[in-house]
Design a protein around this motif. Structure first.
Motif, mmCIF file in Angstrom:
data_model
loop_
_atom_site.group_PDB
_atom_site.id
_atom_site.type_symbol
_atom_site.label_atom_id
_atom_site.label_comp_id
_atom_site.label_asym_id
_atom_site.label_seq_id
_atom_site.Cartn_x
_atom_site.Cartn_y
_atom_site.Cartn_z
ATOM 1 N N ASP A 134 0.816 -1.215 0.000
ATOM 2 C CA ASP A 134 0.000 0.000 0.000
ATOM 3 C C ASP A 134 0.850 1.266 0.000
ATOM 4 O OD1 ASP A 134 -2.206 -1.626 0.093
ATOM 5 O OD2 ASP A 134 -2.471 -1.450 2.275
ATOM 6 N N GLU A 135 2.110 1.154 0.431
ATOM 7 C CA GLU A 135 2.972 2.330 0.589
ATOM 8 C C GLU A 135 4.049 2.460 -0.478
ATOM 9 O OE1 GLU A 135 1.227 4.271 3.747
ATOM 10 O OE2 GLU A 135 3.015 4.894 2.652
ATOM 11 N N PHE A 136 4.545 1.332 -0.999
ATOM 12 C CA PHE A 136 5.678 1.389 -1.927
ATOM 13 C C PHE A 136 5.688 0.176 -2.848
ATOM 14 C CE2 PHE A 136 6.980 -0.437 2.137
ATOM 15 C CZ PHE A 136 7.554 -1.651 1.757
ATOM 16 N N THR A 137 6.437 0.294 -3.929
ATOM 17 C CA THR A 137 6.626 -0.817 -4.869
ATOM 18 C C THR A 137 8.119 -1.073 -5.037
ATOM 19 O OG1 THR A 137 6.618 0.655 -6.795
ATOM 20 C CG2 THR A 137 4.515 -0.312 -6.135
ATOM 21 N N ILE A 138 8.465 -2.336 -5.301
ATOM 22 C CA ILE A 138 9.860 -2.737 -5.460
ATOM 23 C C ILE A 138 9.990 -3.535 -6.751
ATOM 24 C CG2 ILE A 138 11.810 -3.949 -4.424
ATOM 25 C CD1 ILE A 138 10.288 -3.767 -1.733
ATOM 26 N N VAL A 145 12.997 1.214 -6.167
ATOM 27 C CA VAL A 145 11.923 1.308 -5.181
ATOM 28 C C VAL A 145 11.207 2.630 -5.401
ATOM 29 C CG1 VAL A 145 11.324 1.326 -2.734
ATOM 30 C CG2 VAL A 145 13.265 -0.034 -3.527
ATOM 31 N N ALA A 146 9.883 2.603 -5.381
ATOM 32 C CA ALA A 146 9.105 3.833 -5.560
ATOM 33 C C ALA A 146 8.082 3.949 -4.452
ATOM 34 C CB ALA A 146 8.405 3.833 -6.913
ATOM 35 N N ARG A 147 7.857 5.203 -4.028
ATOM 36 C CA ARG A 147 6.841 5.482 -3.012
ATOM 37 C C ARG A 147 6.068 6.720 -3.451
ATOM 38 N NH1 ARG A 147 7.845 7.190 3.303
ATOM 39 N NH2 ARG A 147 5.645 7.143 3.931
ATOM 40 N N ALA A 148 4.760 6.606 -3.510
ATOM 41 C CA ALA A 148 3.894 7.701 -3.959
ATOM 42 C C ALA A 148 4.320 8.194 -5.342
ATOM 43 C CB ALA A 148 3.911 8.848 -2.950
ATOM 44 N N GLY A 149 4.722 7.252 -6.192
ATOM 45 C CA GLY A 149 5.076 7.595 -7.559
ATOM 46 C C GLY A 149 6.467 8.166 -7.743
ATOM 47 N N ARG A 150 7.230 8.288 -6.659
ATOM 48 C CA ARG A 150 8.574 8.850 -6.753
ATOM 49 C C ARG A 150 9.609 7.806 -6.356
ATOM 50 N NH1 ARG A 150 8.837 14.638 -3.875
ATOM 51 N NH2 ARG A 150 10.814 14.601 -5.017
ATOM 52 N N LEU A 201 15.648 2.247 6.485
ATOM 53 C CA LEU A 201 14.659 1.745 5.531
ATOM 54 C C LEU A 201 13.246 2.167 5.943
ATOM 55 C CD1 LEU A 201 15.984 -1.851 4.758
ATOM 56 C CD2 LEU A 201 15.683 0.011 3.107
ATOM 57 N N ARG A 202 12.968 2.105 7.226
ATOM 58 C CA ARG A 202 11.633 2.499 7.683
ATOM 59 C C ARG A 202 11.382 3.980 7.450
ATOM 60 N NH1 ARG A 202 12.477 -1.207 12.965
ATOM 61 N NH2 ARG A 202 11.436 -3.101 12.215
ATOM 62 N N ARG A 203 12.402 4.815 7.671
ATOM 63 C CA ARG A 203 12.238 6.246 7.422
ATOM 64 C C ARG A 203 11.923 6.510 5.952
ATOM 65 N NH1 ARG A 203 16.737 7.015 10.848
ATOM 66 N NH2 ARG A 203 18.095 7.425 9.076
ATOM 67 N N LYS A 204 12.506 5.693 5.079
ATOM 68 C CA LYS A 204 12.327 5.909 3.644
ATOM 69 C C LYS A 204 11.035 5.285 3.110
ATOM 70 C CE LYS A 204 17.267 6.305 2.549
ATOM 71 N NZ LYS A 204 18.402 5.763 1.754
ATOM 72 N N LEU A 205 10.546 4.215 3.765
ATOM 73 C CA LEU A 205 9.454 3.445 3.177
ATOM 74 C C LEU A 205 8.155 3.424 3.983
ATOM 75 C CD1 LEU A 205 11.459 0.329 1.911
ATOM 76 C CD2 LEU A 205 10.822 2.376 0.625
ATOM 77 N N GLU A 206 8.229 3.525 5.286
ATOM 78 C CA GLU A 206 7.032 3.385 6.112
ATOM 79 C C GLU A 206 6.350 4.728 6.320
ATOM 80 O OE1 GLU A 206 7.259 -0.881 7.563
ATOM 81 O OE2 GLU A 206 5.705 0.656 7.466
ATOM 82 N N ALA A 207 5.017 4.734 6.367
ATOM 83 C CA ALA A 207 4.267 5.955 6.643
ATOM 84 C C ALA A 207 4.522 6.421 8.072
ATOM 85 C CB ALA A 207 2.777 5.721 6.423
#
Length: 227
Positions: A134-138, A145-150, A201-207
């Motif tokens: 729901d938050e990112f794709t790999i 790795v992308a999060r919110a399209g970035r 990793l959590r700072r970069k990927l987790e909400a």
């Protein structure tokens, strides 16, 4: 031959590193300061960089940032600085590992081999080429790795750690296994490496990094990825 760029201004340590690395069939290019290191990195294209933070002409963190402007070569920091803030600054700038002086030459060589090994391509089956949450794709094949399209920029070490977890969804991966696979060491005393990188990793990927949904800690045992 694996080529190592050694950025260190202590001639005795440089001599010891050169002798030990050449005995293990590494090619070595020494650089006594940051400016020389950046010139040699561009000219020699090393496979891995060993970098002291306390250089005579510039801070080692600035060398890391300059290298990360154009290369993903693994960077192992060698430093007498022990404050956690110093380590995080080097890791955030793009370093892949941090070795505090004084260190065991055998452990350093294991870290060096692990850094080189994790840059090698490993083929993946079609069932494990793309992971979506729901938050990112790999994209495992493209290593993106992308999060919110970035696109989210990960260091090689962060990527390798994430790759191990997401290709084993729901499975508890022990601290020992992760340390061996990612850093080439298995001592339980090195679990601080895992804590630092999992926090990054959590700072970069987790909400909400303080309450992770995907990168889960099993206290005293290891970590798991919940997709």
């Amino acid at each position: 031959m694996t080529r190592v760029l050694v950025v260190e201004d202590d001639p005795q340590l440089v001599r010891a590193l050169v002798i030990n690395m050449q005995a293990r069939r590494f090619g070595v290019d020494p650089a006594p300061d940051g400016a020389t290191a950046l010139r040699l990195a561009a000219a020699r294209q090393p496979d891995v960089v060993l970098l002291d933070l306390g250089l005579p002409d510039m801070d080692g963190v600035d060398v890391i940032k300059a290298l990360r402007g154009w290369t993903r070569v693994p960077i192992l920091v060698l430093s007498a600085r022990q404050a956690s803030g110093e380590k995080v600054a080097a890791l955030d700038a793009g370093a892949d590992d941090y070795v505090t002086k004084p260190f065991s030459m055998d452990e350093l060589m294991a870290r060096l081999r692990a850094a080189v090994r994790r840059t090698e391509e490993s083929p993946l089956g079609p069932e494990t080429t793309f992971v979506e949450t729901d938050e990112f794709t790999i994209d495992l094949l493209a290593k993106k790795v992308a999060r919110a399209g970035r696109e989210v920029r990960l260091t090689p070490t962060e990527w390798h750690l994430l790759e191990i977890l997401v290709t084993n969804p729901g499975r508890l991966i022990t601290q020992k296994h992760l340390l061996q696979e990612v850093w080439g060491v298995s001592q339980s005393s090195k679990t601080n490496y895992l804590r630092v990188y999992m926090a990054q990793l959590r700072r970069k990927l987790e909400a909400d990094p303080s309450h992770p949904r995907f990168l889960i800690t099993e206290p005293g045992m290891g970590y798991r990825f919940e997709g």
